[in-house]
Design a protein around this motif. Structure first.
Motif, short mmCIF file in Angstrom:
data_model
loop_
_atom_site.label_atom_id
_atom_site.label_comp_id
_atom_site.label_asym_id
_atom_site.label_seq_id
_atom_site.Cartn_x
_atom_site.Cartn_y
_atom_site.Cartn_z
N GLU A 1 33.17 35.91 18.59
CA GLU A 1 34.60 36.02 18.30
C GLU A 1 35.18 37.21 19.07
OE1 GLU A 1 35.03 36.12 14.07
OE2 GLU A 1 33.84 34.30 13.76
N ASN A 2 36.53 37.35 19.02
CA ASN A 2 37.22 38.47 19.64
C ASN A 2 37.12 38.46 21.17
OD1 ASN A 2 38.80 40.92 19.28
ND2 ASN A 2 37.01 42.05 19.96
N LEU A 3 36.99 37.27 21.78
CA LEU A 3 36.92 37.19 23.24
C LEU A 3 38.25 37.61 23.85
CD1 LEU A 3 35.56 36.33 25.91
CD2 LEU A 3 36.35 34.00 25.44
N MET A 4 38.20 38.60 24.74
CA MET A 4 39.38 39.13 25.42
C MET A 4 39.19 39.05 26.92
SD MET A 4 39.83 42.66 23.26
CE MET A 4 38.10 43.07 23.54
N ASP A 5 40.30 39.08 27.64
CA ASP A 5 40.23 39.07 29.10
C ASP A 5 41.55 39.59 29.64
OD1 ASP A 5 39.42 38.69 31.71
OD2 ASP A 5 39.50 36.50 31.63
N HIS A 6 41.49 40.27 30.76
CA HIS A 6 42.72 40.59 31.49
C HIS A 6 43.19 39.31 32.18
CE1 HIS A 6 41.40 45.08 31.88
NE2 HIS A 6 42.10 44.87 30.76
N VAL A 7 44.42 38.90 31.90
CA VAL A 7 44.94 37.68 32.50
C VAL A 7 46.08 38.03 33.45
CG1 VAL A 7 44.25 36.14 30.64
CG2 VAL A 7 46.46 37.28 30.52
N THR A 8 46.22 37.20 34.47
CA THR A 8 47.18 37.49 35.52
C THR A 8 47.87 36.21 35.96
OG1 THR A 8 47.42 38.56 37.69
CG2 THR A 8 45.43 37.25 37.35
N THR A 9 48.84 36.35 36.82
CA THR A 9 49.62 35.21 37.30
C THR A 9 50.25 35.59 38.64
OG1 THR A 9 51.30 33.57 36.67
CG2 THR A 9 51.80 35.87 36.19
N GLY A 10 50.69 34.57 39.40
CA GLY A 10 51.53 34.90 40.55
C GLY A 10 50.97 34.69 41.94
N TYR A 11 49.98 33.80 42.13
CA TYR A 11 49.51 33.54 43.50
C TYR A 11 50.65 33.00 44.36
CZ TYR A 11 44.52 34.33 42.81
OH TYR A 11 43.30 34.90 42.58
N ASN A 12 50.76 33.54 45.58
CA ASN A 12 51.78 33.13 46.55
C ASN A 12 53.20 33.27 46.00
OD1 ASN A 12 49.30 31.88 47.72
ND2 ASN A 12 50.76 31.08 49.20
N LEU A 13 53.41 34.26 45.16
CA LEU A 13 54.72 34.43 44.55
C LEU A 13 55.68 35.20 45.46
CD1 LEU A 13 56.18 33.65 41.97
CD2 LEU A 13 55.45 35.80 40.95
N VAL A 14 55.13 35.92 46.44
CA VAL A 14 55.97 36.71 47.34
C VAL A 14 55.90 36.13 48.75
CG1 VAL A 14 56.38 39.00 48.34
CG2 VAL A 14 55.57 38.79 45.98
N LEU A 15 57.06 35.72 49.28
CA LEU A 15 57.16 35.18 50.63
C LEU A 15 57.77 36.23 51.56
CD1 LEU A 15 58.54 31.59 49.90
CD2 LEU A 15 56.16 32.35 50.04
N SER B 1 46.13 37.90 22.43
CA SER B 1 45.42 36.63 22.22
C SER B 1 43.92 36.89 22.15
CB SER B 1 45.71 35.66 23.36
OG SER B 1 47.10 35.43 23.49
N ARG B 2 43.23 36.13 21.32
CA ARG B 2 41.78 36.25 21.17
C ARG B 2 41.15 34.86 21.22
NH1 ARG B 2 43.06 40.65 22.05
NH2 ARG B 2 42.52 42.60 21.00
N GLY B 3 40.09 34.75 21.99
CA GLY B 3 39.37 33.49 22.09
C GLY B 3 38.00 33.59 21.44
N PHE B 4 37.09 32.69 21.85
CA PHE B 4 35.76 32.69 21.24
C PHE B 4 34.74 32.04 22.17
CE2 PHE B 4 37.93 28.83 19.77
CZ PHE B 4 37.02 27.84 20.11
N ILE B 5 33.48 32.37 21.92
CA ILE B 5 32.31 31.75 22.55
C ILE B 5 31.53 31.05 21.45
CG2 ILE B 5 30.19 32.13 23.86
CD1 ILE B 5 32.59 32.93 25.44
N GLN B 6 31.17 29.80 21.69
CA GLN B 6 30.33 29.08 20.74
C GLN B 6 29.25 28.30 21.50
OE1 GLN B 6 32.93 26.57 18.38
NE2 GLN B 6 33.27 28.18 16.87
#
Length: 384
Positions: free
Chosen positions: A119-133, A235-240
């Motif tokens: 439980e309590n699975l965390m991660d740094h999440v990101t966004t924005g590939y090719n967002l700057v032209l 947000s928190r995820g999980f491993i099972q």
């Protein structure tokens, strides 16, 4: 780096040797090969299936593992240390009967200790590939990086563009202003279309719909990637376990953006990026936010909050900084020992109850140093 108005700006620190990434695992292998870790044997290509115990006591005394389709047991005299990461360590504990009772019963594994493992699975999440032209080309593109000259410089001199870390500069900012740093911007010199879909598309897992409806339209265009990254997701995820078969891959559900505040922080990151592009330096190279509508978000007006919320929900990317699945205080004690179990320890990112405001490699290294200090273990020559 520099600190300005509560933010940190600079080039990322990297661990390299001869132009190549040099991890703590590589350092361990080097010490073992040089005979500086007396009593250690390094076994590669093995899959640890479970921890073994002295019965009826809850005292770890070894591990079982599979290598070349053969099963083996390694016995431990002083203790067992798991350092398989935020995915691997909880998987091993669950397969050993340490985890949530209901889940272990569901997959048919006898319960040894009821703990919130996975439980309590965390991660740094990101966004924005090719967002700057850009309206002009940069001095280096993917073809310069993979040129014969670059390969020669890398192989024979350990220098040149192939030694780049990938992320060339970073900024870490509080979001909203005045709070703890919660936004990181990672600057990458290329977009995922720079190689025309030969390699970068696969490693970023872009499906056909997104590629044809969005990225393919940018082939031949000059773009860079500046990724807003959420440092403290709510947000928190999980491993099972999928089943009781130790060779089955685990179920990994990160539940990205399941808390609404996380999407809002990433949207704030896009707005901050827009402010950056309005500066004179960025105007000189014609930098602009990509105006193409992302597939699935066509019903929203571009550049509205609703559009960017839809965008980040479609373009949510892992920074591969998973942590928290064997959290200190709930699964392990302050000395890294698994609760209710003797001689079993976890020392990796899975023990972190929260994520740091940066890439976690230095934190993980310090956790290892702390474990050694607490348990009075010499760094190099202590026998197991």
């Amino acid at each position: 780096g520099q600190e300005i108005d509560g933010g940190s700006f600079g080039s990322p620190h990297v661990t390299q040797s001869n132009g190549m990434r040099f991890t703590m695992a590589k350092f361990y292998q080097k010490l073992t090969r040089e005979g500086k870790r007396e009593g250690h044997q390094l076994i590669l290509g093995a899959l640890v299936t479970r921890v073994t115990f002295e019965e009826p006591q809850m005292r770890a005394n070894g591990v079982e593992f599979i290598k070349s389709n053969q099963r083996y047991t390694a016995k431990a005299r002083k203790g067992v240390i798991l350092a398989a990461g935020a995915i691997g360590s909880p998987k091993i504990l669950l397969q050993s009967g340490i985890g949530p009772t209901e889940h272990l019963q569901d997959v048919g594994i006898p319960v040894r200790s009821n703990l919130p493992v996975g439980e309590n699975l965390m991660d740094h999440v990101t966004t924005g590939y090719n967002l700057v032209l850009l309206n002009e080309s940069l001095h280096m593109d993917i073809f310069d990086i993979l040129s014969p000259q670059s390969l020669y410089s890398y192989i024979f001199h350990a220098e040149g563009p192939l030694t780049m870390a990938g992320c060339e500069s970073t900024a870490i900012l509080p979001a909203p202003p005045g709070e703890l740093p919660n936004l990181q911007f990672m600057v990458l010199p290329v977009g995922v279309t720079q190689d025309y879909g030969a390699h970068l598309r696969a490693i970023t897992n872009i499906d056909d719909t997104a590629w044809r409806g969005y990225f393919e339209k940018m082939l031949g265009m000059s773009s860079v990637t500046i990724l807003p990254t959420l440092l403290h997701p709510k947000s928190r995820g999980f491993i099972q376990l999928r089943d009781s078969n130790p060779t089955s891959p685990p179920i990994i559900n990160p539940k990205y953006l399941s808390h609404p505040d996380d999407a809002q922080i990433l949207i704030q990151g896009i707005r901050t990026l827009q402010e950056l592009l309005s500066t004179e330096a960025m105007k000189k190279i014609g930098a602009e936010i990509n105006p193409l509508l992302f597939p699935g978000c066509e019903s929203h007006q571009w550049d509205t909050t609703a559009y960017w919320k839809c965008y980040v929900e479609h373009v949510t990317l892992s920074a591969f900084h998973t942590a928290g699945t064997c959290s200190m205080g709930s699964v392990v004690e302050k000395d890294f020992r698994v609760r209710n179990v003797e001689k079993l320890f976890v020392v990796d990112a899975s023990v972190m109850p929260t994520l740091p405001s940066a890439n976690p490699i230095a934190t993980i290294g310090m956790l290892a140093h702390r474990f050694l200090a607490i348990n009075g273990i010499s760094k190099y020559n202590e026998k197991n």
